[in-house]
Structure formats: C-alpha cells, structure tokens
Design a protein around this motif. Sequence first.
Motif, short mmCIF file in Angstrom:
data_model
loop_
_atom_site.label_atom_id
_atom_site.label_comp_id
_atom_site.label_asym_id
_atom_site.label_seq_id
_atom_site.Cartn_x
_atom_site.Cartn_y
_atom_site.Cartn_z
N PHE A 22 0.81 -1.21 0.00
CA PHE A 22 0.00 0.00 0.00
C PHE A 22 0.85 1.27 0.00
N LEU A 23 2.02 1.21 0.62
CA LEU A 23 2.91 2.37 0.54
C LEU A 23 3.36 2.60 -0.90
N LYS A 24 3.63 1.52 -1.62
CA LYS A 24 4.03 1.67 -3.03
C LYS A 24 2.87 2.20 -3.87
N LEU A 25 1.66 1.68 -3.63
CA LEU A 25 0.50 2.18 -4.36
C LEU A 25 0.29 3.67 -4.10
N GLY A 26 0.43 4.08 -2.84
CA GLY A 26 0.29 5.49 -2.50
C GLY A 26 1.42 6.33 -3.06
N ALA A 27 2.62 5.80 -3.04
CA ALA A 27 3.76 6.53 -3.58
C ALA A 27 3.61 6.74 -5.09
N ASN A 28 3.05 5.75 -5.76
CA ASN A 28 2.81 5.91 -7.20
C ASN A 28 1.83 7.05 -7.47
N LYS A 29 0.87 7.25 -6.58
CA LYS A 29 -0.07 8.36 -6.73
C LYS A 29 0.62 9.71 -6.52
N LEU A 30 1.61 9.74 -5.62
CA LEU A 30 2.27 11.00 -5.30
C LEU A 30 3.15 11.49 -6.45
N GLY A 31 3.78 10.59 -7.13
CA GLY A 31 4.73 10.99 -8.15
C GLY A 31 6.10 11.22 -7.54
N LYS A 32 7.04 11.61 -8.38
CA LYS A 32 8.41 11.80 -7.93
C LYS A 32 8.54 13.06 -7.09
N VAL A 33 9.33 12.92 -6.04
CA VAL A 33 9.59 14.05 -5.15
C VAL A 33 10.87 14.74 -5.60
N ASN A 34 10.84 16.06 -5.66
CA ASN A 34 12.07 16.82 -5.88
C ASN A 34 12.04 18.00 -4.92
N THR A 35 13.10 18.77 -4.91
CA THR A 35 13.21 19.85 -3.93
C THR A 35 12.13 20.91 -4.08
N ASN A 37 8.94 20.42 -4.80
CA ASN A 37 7.60 20.02 -4.39
C ASN A 37 7.58 19.18 -3.10
N ILE A 38 8.66 19.17 -2.37
CA ILE A 38 8.76 18.29 -1.20
C ILE A 38 7.71 18.61 -0.14
N PHE A 39 7.43 19.89 0.11
CA PHE A 39 6.45 20.24 1.14
C PHE A 39 5.03 19.87 0.72
N ASN A 40 4.73 20.03 -0.57
CA ASN A 40 3.42 19.60 -1.07
C ASN A 40 3.29 18.07 -0.97
N GLN A 41 4.37 17.37 -1.24
CA GLN A 41 4.35 15.91 -1.16
C GLN A 41 4.11 15.45 0.27
N ILE A 42 4.77 16.08 1.21
CA ILE A 42 4.59 15.72 2.62
C ILE A 42 3.14 15.95 3.03
N ALA A 43 2.57 17.05 2.60
CA ALA A 43 1.16 17.32 2.90
C ALA A 43 0.25 16.28 2.23
N SER A 44 0.61 15.84 1.05
CA SER A 44 -0.20 14.84 0.34
C SER A 44 -0.15 13.48 1.01
N ILE A 45 0.92 13.19 1.69
CA ILE A 45 1.06 11.89 2.34
C ILE A 45 -0.06 11.66 3.35
N ILE A 46 -0.38 12.69 4.11
CA ILE A 46 -1.38 12.50 5.17
C ILE A 46 -2.81 12.47 4.63
N THR A 47 -2.98 12.71 3.34
CA THR A 47 -4.33 12.66 2.76
C THR A 47 -4.48 11.54 1.74
N THR A 48 -3.48 10.71 1.57
CA THR A 48 -3.54 9.60 0.62
C THR A 48 -3.94 8.33 1.38
N PRO A 49 -5.12 7.79 1.10
CA PRO A 49 -5.61 6.63 1.86
C PRO A 49 -4.67 5.42 1.82
N GLU A 50 -4.08 5.16 0.65
CA GLU A 50 -3.17 4.00 0.53
C GLU A 50 -1.98 4.14 1.47
#
Length: 122
Positions: A22-35, A37-50
């Motif tokens: 499920f972490l991989k499924l959720g990570a695939n939804k997030l897309g690649k992290v770079n410098t 968009n890192i803060f947006n990605q961190i915020a997205s983590i807590i709202t991704t059900p997977e």
Amino acid sequence: MNPQEFALLLISVMASVTGQLFLKLGANKLGKVNTSNIFNQIASIITTPELLFGLLCYGFGAIAYILLLTRVKISVAGPSASLVYVFSVLIGYFIFKETIPSIRYLGLSLIVCGVILVVWQK
C-alpha cells in the motif's frame, strides 16, 4: 519455534508486506519528489488513503513482531523477519510487473534457506 510463534511471525511478515504494497500504491499516486515540491508531497502523504493504510499495516506488523519477541530469541525472530524481502520481490513481480533477474532468485533462495536453518529445532 512452535505453531503459535510461527503464526505471530507470519502475521508480522504479512502485515509488513501488505504495508509495503500500500505504501508503493500510494507513492505511485504521489509521483516523484524533488526539492521544489517536497512540502506539497509531505502534505499529500497524510491525505492519501493507501499511504495511511500502509502505515497502519506496518504498525500492526510491529505489534505482532513485539509479541513475537516476548516469546522467542531475537537471534531467531530477526533473521526470520527477512521473509519480508522474499514477499516484497514477489509483489513487485506479480502486481507491479517488475522483472526479477536470475541472481535475485538465487538471493531469495538463500534467504529462505537461511530462515529455515534459523528456525529449525531438533
């Protein structure tokens, strides 16, 4: 390792493997992290059900592992938990269609043989 201890080990391993899935499924939804968009990605983590379910599975697996540690030596439980690696590769192959080089099959075979030797009781 008696059947109850083995069951705890399998619960811990399967919960951890499910967490990885499920972490991989959720990570695939997030897309690649770079410098940028890192803060947006961190915020997205807590709202991704997977991702949340994956973390919950990891927590459940940790609880099962702690219960296992109350019953068996860490020199048995620790190496036995390496079965997570085997199942993770199988998930990569069957679910994510990843290729598995033949040398990796050899490595996985060695892990399985090692776990058998570690838990083997006379």
